[in-house]
Design a protein around this motif. Sequence first.
Motif, mmCIF file in Angstrom:
data_model
loop_
_atom_site.group_PDB
_atom_site.id
_atom_site.type_symbol
_atom_site.label_atom_id
_atom_site.label_comp_id
_atom_site.label_asym_id
_atom_site.label_seq_id
_atom_site.Cartn_x
_atom_site.Cartn_y
_atom_site.Cartn_z
ATOM 1 N N VAL A 1 0.836 -1.201 0.000
ATOM 2 C CA VAL A 1 0.000 0.000 0.000
ATOM 3 C C VAL A 1 0.872 1.252 0.000
ATOM 4 N N ALA A 2 1.937 1.236 0.783
ATOM 5 C CA ALA A 2 2.832 2.392 0.884
ATOM 6 C C ALA A 2 3.548 2.673 -0.426
ATOM 7 N N GLN A 3 3.668 1.652 -1.282
ATOM 8 C CA GLN A 3 4.365 1.811 -2.556
ATOM 9 C C GLN A 3 3.401 1.832 -3.740
ATOM 10 N N GLU A 4 2.180 2.241 -3.491
ATOM 11 C CA GLU A 4 1.159 2.182 -4.539
ATOM 12 C C GLU A 4 1.491 3.050 -5.747
ATOM 13 N N ASN A 5 2.261 4.113 -5.541
ATOM 14 C CA ASN A 5 2.611 5.004 -6.655
ATOM 15 C C ASN A 5 3.993 4.719 -7.227
ATOM 16 N N CYS A 6 4.636 3.681 -6.725
ATOM 17 C CA CYS A 6 5.976 3.332 -7.222
ATOM 18 C C CYS A 6 5.863 2.362 -8.392
ATOM 19 N N LYS A 7 6.661 2.586 -9.416
ATOM 20 C CA LYS A 7 6.645 1.710 -10.583
ATOM 21 C C LYS A 7 7.317 0.368 -10.298
ATOM 22 N N SER A 8 8.271 0.367 -9.392
ATOM 23 C CA SER A 8 8.973 -0.872 -9.032
ATOM 24 C C SER A 8 9.156 -0.910 -7.519
ATOM 25 N N ALA A 9 9.455 -2.089 -7.007
ATOM 26 C CA ALA A 9 9.609 -2.264 -5.566
ATOM 27 C C ALA A 9 10.806 -1.472 -5.050
ATOM 28 N N ASP A 10 10.606 -0.804 -3.930
ATOM 29 C CA ASP A 10 11.674 -0.052 -3.276
ATOM 30 C C ASP A 10 12.286 -0.951 -2.204
ATOM 31 N N LEU A 11 13.351 -1.681 -2.557
ATOM 32 C CA LEU A 11 13.936 -2.668 -1.653
ATOM 33 C C LEU A 11 14.458 -2.057 -0.360
ATOM 34 N N PRO A 12 15.187 -0.934 -0.386
ATOM 35 C CA PRO A 12 15.644 -0.351 0.881
ATOM 36 C C PRO A 12 14.490 -0.045 1.834
ATOM 37 N N PHE A 13 13.394 0.468 1.286
ATOM 38 C CA PHE A 13 12.221 0.759 2.123
ATOM 39 C C PHE A 13 11.653 -0.528 2.729
ATOM 40 N N GLU A 14 11.546 -1.574 1.918
ATOM 41 C CA GLU A 14 11.026 -2.853 2.410
ATOM 42 C C GLU A 14 11.921 -3.435 3.497
ATOM 43 N N PHE A 15 13.238 -3.403 3.272
ATOM 44 C CA PHE A 15 14.173 -3.952 4.259
ATOM 45 C C PHE A 15 14.160 -3.149 5.553
ATOM 46 N N LEU A 16 13.997 -1.830 5.442
ATOM 47 C CA LEU A 16 13.951 -0.994 6.644
ATOM 48 C C LEU A 16 12.722 -1.335 7.484
ATOM 49 N N GLY A 17 11.583 -1.558 6.822
ATOM 50 C CA GLY A 17 10.382 -1.956 7.541
ATOM 51 C C GLY A 17 10.565 -3.298 8.246
ATOM 52 N N CYS A 18 11.199 -4.239 7.556
ATOM 53 C CA CYS A 18 11.470 -5.555 8.155
ATOM 54 C C CYS A 18 12.401 -5.435 9.351
ATOM 55 N N TYR A 19 13.402 -4.576 9.226
ATOM 56 C CA TYR A 19 14.369 -4.368 10.312
ATOM 57 C C TYR A 19 13.689 -3.821 11.563
ATOM 58 N N LEU A 20 12.876 -2.791 11.396
ATOM 59 C CA LEU A 20 12.200 -2.176 12.540
ATOM 60 C C LEU A 20 11.207 -3.146 13.179
ATOM 61 N N ALA A 21 10.528 -3.928 12.348
ATOM 62 C CA ALA A 21 9.569 -4.901 12.875
ATOM 63 C C ALA A 21 10.285 -5.996 13.667
ATOM 64 N N GLU A 22 11.436 -6.448 13.172
ATOM 65 C CA GLU A 22 12.178 -7.489 13.889
ATOM 66 C C GLU A 22 12.777 -6.977 15.195
ATOM 67 N N LEU A 23 13.108 -5.696 15.251
ATOM 68 C CA LEU A 23 13.578 -5.123 16.514
ATOM 69 C C LEU A 23 12.505 -5.259 17.595
ATOM 70 N N SER A 24 11.243 -5.138 17.188
ATOM 71 C CA SER A 24 10.146 -5.228 18.159
ATOM 72 C C SER A 24 10.029 -6.625 18.764
ATOM 73 N N LEU A 25 10.514 -7.649 18.033
ATOM 74 C CA LEU A 25 10.452 -9.012 18.563
ATOM 75 C C LEU A 25 11.256 -9.152 19.846
ATOM 76 N N LEU A 26 12.342 -8.385 19.959
ATOM 77 C CA LEU A 26 13.216 -8.487 21.119
ATOM 78 C C LEU A 26 12.610 -7.854 22.369
ATOM 79 N N ASP A 27 11.734 -6.898 22.175
ATOM 80 C CA ASP A 27 11.229 -6.103 23.289
ATOM 81 C C ASP A 27 9.976 -6.724 23.888
#
Length: 362
Positions: free
Chosen positions: A239-265
């Motif tokens: 949804v966040a990339q609805e206006n992007c022509k191609s996948a934004d990998l850095p954005f996707e990886f950053l979201g995964c990173y922040l979500a995985e940090l929450s697993l520790l807490d």
Amino acid sequence: MGEQENCVRTTRASKKRSYSSVAGAAQALQQLPKTKKRVVLGDLTNTPSAELTQNFSDSKTQKLNHKPKKKKILKPQKTETVVSLDDPKNCAYASSIYDHLHSLEIEENRRPLANYMEKVQNDVTANMREILVDWLVEVAEEYKLVSDTLYLTVSYIDRYLSSNALNRSKLQLLGVSSMLVASKYEEISPPHVEDFCYITDNTYTKEEVVTMERDVLKFFNFEMGSPTTKTFLRSFTRVAQENCKSADLPFEFLGCYLAELSLLDYGCLRFLPSMIAASAIFLSRFTIQPHAHPWSLALQHYSGYTPSDLKECILAIHDLQLSRKGALRAVRDKYKQHKFKCVAVWSSPSEIPTSYFKAVNK
């Protein structure tokens, strides 16, 4: 006759040399250093600053597998567009699927107690849980498991501990048994029981792992499927990339990173998986473009969350993102790799403007 004898002698000599070279090669292969390493969990009673992992030489014999010839794959002349069921842009049932997943995540039997350490556990602490999850991130990397397996593993652990008091000596056993079950649920080729015994430096026997696996399955009544943060993160990212022509990998990886940090807490257990996923998307957009509003009408409409709904969760994950120091670094080290675009080293402003927590109207 003489020529035949010379021929025979030559053939025998060449065979002898061939056998000798094969034997020499085999002997040389046996003397090659063994490169596989074992990831071992440190003592759960240690302080967070203690060294958590050690490298051990693999005592198993290295298998030399002959690589089969690759089969030629015929590509079809015409390509068809594959529509993903969790892609809101392409799937007409996306909102219904999301509503169903949201109804599942709020079910009491699928939610861990936010305060089970205080109410249920007597010997296990939040710090021990953090050490265990940090180690499981390394195990998932070692066996190349998909992230869905990791999230499901942690979900099993927290939900099991919410109802069953456990001795600290069995906490790692619960961890590997939960990952064994999650691997069987998510992976195409899950690791074997022996692999999980090996990764614990044979702290537990095969029988102990299987017994705990059976206890986990019985506790969940064999209903092992459950939406996790990764489930919602995958949809919100699209949804966040609805206006992007191609996948934004850095954005996707950053979201995964922040979500995985929450697993520790342990403190993040009070938030729903969908809320953590939405907060990770908000923070990812804020990190990449701090001067633009991180939320959008599309995200607000699809997720059902306004920025004010997410404020507490966003601030909690933001604190985790800014806390770069500490002994438990498995998630940070993982996302410092080039294959994840080194998103763990990206900096984020220390303060989030209060105006960003207002509802988006346009």
